[in-house]
Design a protein around this motif. Structure first.
Motif, PDB file in Angstrom:
ATOM      1  N   TYR A  33     -19.195  84.728 -29.201  1.00  0.00           N
ATOM      2  CA  TYR A  33     -18.373  83.821 -28.409  1.00  0.00           C
ATOM      3  C   TYR A  33     -17.725  84.623 -27.296  1.00  0.00           C
ATOM      4  N   CYS A  34     -17.732  84.065 -26.108  1.00  0.00           N
ATOM      5  CA  CYS A  34     -17.040  84.697 -24.990  1.00  0.00           C
ATOM      6  C   CYS A  34     -15.825  83.827 -24.668  1.00  0.00           C
ATOM      7  N   LEU A  35     -14.646  84.345 -24.973  1.00  0.00           N
ATOM      8  CA  LEU A  35     -13.414  83.590 -24.780  1.00  0.00           C
ATOM      9  C   LEU A  35     -12.874  83.832 -23.378  1.00  0.00           C
ATOM     10  N   ASN A  36     -12.544  82.750 -22.675  1.00  0.00           N
ATOM     11  CA  ASN A  36     -11.936  82.898 -21.351  1.00  0.00           C
ATOM     12  C   ASN A  36     -10.491  83.378 -21.496  1.00  0.00           C
ATOM     13  N   ARG A  37      -9.807  83.525 -20.388  1.00  0.00           N
ATOM     14  CA  ARG A  37      -8.447  84.086 -20.399  1.00  0.00           C
ATOM     15  C   ARG A  37      -7.495  83.317 -21.307  1.00  0.00           C
TER      16      ARG A  37
END
Length: 97
Positions: A33-37
């Motif tokens: 998973y790539c979590l945004n800011r």
């Protein structure tokens, strides 16, 4: 003592900072998973002690942006669906106020 807020999973997760994003790899489910800011800040404030109103304030301060409780709730629901929290989240998207 029972926790008052959500707690991020730490077991069997590998995390890497990617600048403004956080890469989270779940070793149990073999998913990344790539979590945004915003999601990254919500995830990092899931310590089991921080309430949703406090989390909204802290995330907003960290990002220097206004963040409301509904954004936090939505982030928690999404983190829960991704199995990145210790316990499933069953929060209403809107506060009961």
């Amino acid at each position: 003592m029972e926790s008052v807020g959500p707690r991020a999973r730490t077991n069997r997760l590998v995390t890497r900072d990617l600048g403004d994003e956080l890469l989270v790899y779940d070793l149990e489910r073999h998913k990344a998973y790539c979590l945004n800011r915003v999601a990254m800040q919500v995830f990092r404030h899931c310590d089991g002690e921080t309430t949703i109103p406090d989390m909204a304030r802290r995330v907003g301060n960290a990002l220097d942006l206004p963040v409301d409780e509904q954004a936090i709730r939505l982030g928690l629901v999404r983190l829960g669906k991704a199995h990145l929290l210790d316990d499933p989240v069953s929060l209403p998207l809107h506060s009961s106020r």
